[in-house]
Design a protein around this motif. Structure first.
Motif, PDB file in Angstrom:
ATOM      1  N   CYS A 263      36.695  72.932  51.686  1.00 34.58           N
ATOM      2  CA  CYS A 263      37.540  71.966  51.005  1.00 34.58           C
ATOM      3  C   CYS A 263      38.681  72.682  50.301  1.00 34.58           C
ATOM      4  O   CYS A 263      38.570  73.842  49.928  1.00 34.58           O
ATOM      5  CB  CYS A 263      36.734  71.196  49.964  1.00 34.58           C
ATOM      6  N   GLU A 266      42.279  72.630  45.207  1.00 38.54           N
ATOM      7  CA  GLU A 266      42.948  71.744  44.273  1.00 38.54           C
ATOM      8  C   GLU A 266      43.921  70.893  45.053  1.00 38.54           C
ATOM      9  O   GLU A 266      44.514  71.352  46.021  1.00 38.54           O
ATOM     10  CB  GLU A 266      43.703  72.560  43.216  1.00 38.54           C
ATOM     11  N   CYS A 334      35.608  65.755  50.242  1.00 40.01           N
ATOM     12  CA  CYS A 334      36.730  66.645  49.943  1.00 40.01           C
ATOM     13  C   CYS A 334      38.040  65.878  49.824  1.00 40.01           C
ATOM     14  O   CYS A 334      38.870  66.172  48.959  1.00 40.01           O
ATOM     15  CB  CYS A 334      36.845  67.713  51.030  1.00 40.01           C
ATOM     16  N   ALA A 337      38.090  64.138  46.572  1.00 44.41           N
ATOM     17  CA  ALA A 337      38.333  65.091  45.488  1.00 44.41           C
ATOM     18  C   ALA A 337      39.797  65.509  45.410  1.00 44.41           C
ATOM     19  O   ALA A 337      40.277  65.893  44.339  1.00 44.41           O
ATOM     20  CB  ALA A 337      37.449  66.323  45.674  1.00 44.41           C
ATOM     21  N   PRO A 341      40.586  64.554  41.340  1.00 41.11           N
ATOM     22  CA  PRO A 341      40.019  65.822  40.864  1.00 41.11           C
ATOM     23  C   PRO A 341      39.397  65.650  39.487  1.00 41.11           C
ATOM     24  O   PRO A 341      39.758  64.747  38.731  1.00 41.11           O
ATOM     25  CB  PRO A 341      41.235  66.751  40.819  1.00 41.11           C
ATOM     26  N   ASN A 342      38.465  66.518  39.167  1.00 40.15           N
ATOM     27  CA  ASN A 342      37.781  66.439  37.878  1.00 40.15           C
ATOM     28  C   ASN A 342      37.431  67.848  37.428  1.00 40.15           C
ATOM     29  O   ASN A 342      36.950  68.658  38.220  1.00 40.15           O
ATOM     30  CB  ASN A 342      36.513  65.584  38.005  1.00 40.15           C
ATOM     31  N   TYR A 397      31.615  67.709  46.804  1.00 41.15           N
ATOM     32  CA  TYR A 397      32.511  67.350  45.705  1.00 41.15           C
ATOM     33  C   TYR A 397      32.386  68.351  44.561  1.00 41.15           C
ATOM     34  O   TYR A 397      33.380  68.733  43.930  1.00 41.15           O
ATOM     35  CB  TYR A 397      32.191  65.943  45.205  1.00 41.15           C
ATOM     36  N   VAL A 400      34.446  71.458  45.260  1.00 39.47           N
ATOM     37  CA  VAL A 400      35.871  71.236  45.021  1.00 39.47           C
ATOM     38  C   VAL A 400      36.170  71.288  43.523  1.00 39.47           C
ATOM     39  O   VAL A 400      37.167  71.876  43.088  1.00 39.47           O
ATOM     40  CB  VAL A 400      36.323  69.890  45.610  1.00 39.47           C
ATOM     41  N   MET A 401      35.304  70.674  42.724  1.00 42.07           N
ATOM     42  CA  MET A 401      35.483  70.717  41.271  1.00 42.07           C
ATOM     43  C   MET A 401      35.511  72.161  40.771  1.00 42.07           C
ATOM     44  O   MET A 401      36.344  72.526  39.928  1.00 42.07           O
ATOM     45  CB  MET A 401      34.349  69.950  40.578  1.00 42.07           C
TER      46      MET A 401
END
Length: 454
Positions: A263, A266, A334, A337, A341-342, A397, A400-401
């Motif tokens: 992924c 950002e 992905c 995300a 985003p978080n 997810y 990705v975070m």
């Protein structure tokens, strides 16, 4: 012209992991034909780890002999290798050889290794190339990466691979009692595999077409003017050009030696060149690094090795759905995300715990194979499929975070991200391969002839 370039970037990104993702979703059919059978996922997992010699070589060359490897030439080479390997798989995937008295699908395993080299090496070559283009094409590239997992899964769903039924078959046997032999008929349930809507040959040809599309797209992208070429024409302000070079250095360090669909770290927006720096304490960074290693161990090494054991006891249809839908959950998570985003550490921990819980259930079912819980219940089928989808989605997810958090912290943090992700993947594969293939901890059986206690 911009629309065409977006389409080219998407098609180029699609070639990043499409081959290996295609193998994973085709496994429900492959395990019914190839001699490795239920062992096949663990073989593929360890092969992918071995194939990381490709990105390791590229990374070391860039580190110690910068400029010697031409990025464009490397991408041409790996994409061409991917096209050739997929094409050969279409003809050789079911050929076997006998080694030490045991039949093995040697051509399939060798070609899988080359496909894994292609996909793993794409992690350290595709993104640095894309950063040379205008920033607005980066998001499209990541959408293409998502399609590399989504499209093969949709094709496999349409193919209906591995679906089977239980048929009551009669056999004539001779029963001898004393001096008298009597011919008798016995009935036994046997597995009959329904023919897919199209063959594995066609499936691999479709994968070949997707790899070829990516190669052609790259050919045209390579003709596009680079960021520094445009700056010389005063098409961009000097500040943006300087920021772009800074981004190239930042992203170039983020070279993951991947083991599956990766992924984006950002979401990339046209105006989002440099992320705002955020600093975290040593304890917070240690927690993030631990979670990255742990999650990578589960998603890239441990659980993929036993997916056949956790799903096949419920039937090939269940395995087919679990493999394809979980493959779809990865890129979809992905893509979500990218737009949502978080950076919450609390949420990241919660998702890690939830994903670990789903993984623990999948592992427990694999250990119980061939007689797991709720085996002859529709609830059992639904739960194991849902568990695999949620396992993949939540942890995708979460990764990705972690990437979003570390990219906002520092460039070196992203380097650690890639190293720890690869370390976790390697540990998981090395742990599971002997447990599955040498010590026989997990048991297989024919679904229709199982004799499990009620």
């Amino acid at each position: 012209m911009a629309l065409i370039t977006h389409l080219l970037a998407c098609a180029f990104g699609m070639g990043s992991w499409v081959a290996i993702n295609g193998l994973w979703v085709e496994l429900p059919l492959l395990v019914t034909v190839l001699p490795e059978q239920w062992y096949l996922p663990s073989y593929i997992t360890i092969i992918i780890q071995t194939a990381n010699v490709g990105p390791l070589f590229v990374t070391l060359m860039n580190r110690f002999r910068p400029g010697l490897l031409k990025e464009v030439a490397v991408i041409y080479a790996i994409l061409s290798m991917g096209v050739l390997a997929c094409f050969l798989l279409a003809f050789l995937w079911n050929h076997t050889s006998v080694i030490a008295g045991t039949s093995h699908s040697i051509p399939f395993l060798i070609l899988t290794f080359f496909l894994a080299i292609v996909d793993c090496t794409s992690s350290v070559t595709f993104l640095p190339f894309m950063i040379q283009l205008q920033p607005q094409y980066m998001s499209t590239f990541f959408i293409g990466e998502g399609l590399s997992g989504l499209i093969p899964a949709l094709i496999a769903l349409g193919q209906g691979s591995g679906i089977s039924s239980c048929t009551n078959v009669s056999h004539e046997v001779n029963i001898t009692t004393g001096n008298k032999t009597v011919e008798s008929t016995i009935f036994q349930l046997e597995t009959r595999y329904l023919p897919p809507n199209f063959s594995t040959f066609i499936f691999f040809l479709l994968m070949t077409a997707m790899m070829l599309t990516s190669l052609v797209a790259f050919f045209f992208l390579a003709q596009q003017p680079k960021m520094w070429d445009l700056s010389q024409q005063d098409l961009f302000p000097s500040t943006i050009v300087l920021n772009s070079f800074d981004q190239i250095l930042d992203e170039g360090a983020d070279s993951q030696l991947g083991t599956g669909y990766s992924c984006p770290k950002e979401p990339k927006e046209p105006g989002d060149i440099l992320p705002q720096k955020v600093f975290y304490s040593l304890a917070q960074l240690s927690l993030i690094y631990f979670l990255i290693t742990w999650v990578s161990t589960l998603t890239n090494g441990v659980l993929p090795s036993v997916q056949s054991y956790s799903c096949l006891p419920y039937g090939h249809t269940t395995y087919h759905l679990a493999a394809t839908l979980s493959s779809m959950a990865n890129p979809l998570a992905c893509i979500v995300a990218m737009f949502l985003p978080n950076r919450s550490l609390t949420l990241m921990v919660i998702l890690s715990m939830a994903g670990t819980g789903f993984g623990a259930y999948n592992m427990a079912i694999a250990v119980m194979s061939p007689c797991p819980l709720l085996q002859h219940s529709q609830w059992g089928n639904a739960i194991i499929v849902l568990s695999w989808v949620l396992f993949t989605g939540t942890l995708s997810y979460m990764k990705v975070m972690a990437g979003v958090i570390l990219r906002s912290h520092s460039r070196s943090a992203l380097v650690c991200y890639g190293a720890l992700e690869q370390l976790g993947s390697l540990l998981g594969a090395l742990l599971m391969f002997p447990l599955v293939n040498i010590y026989g901890l997990f048991k297989s059986a024919d679904y229709c002839s199982l004799q499990c206690p009620a």
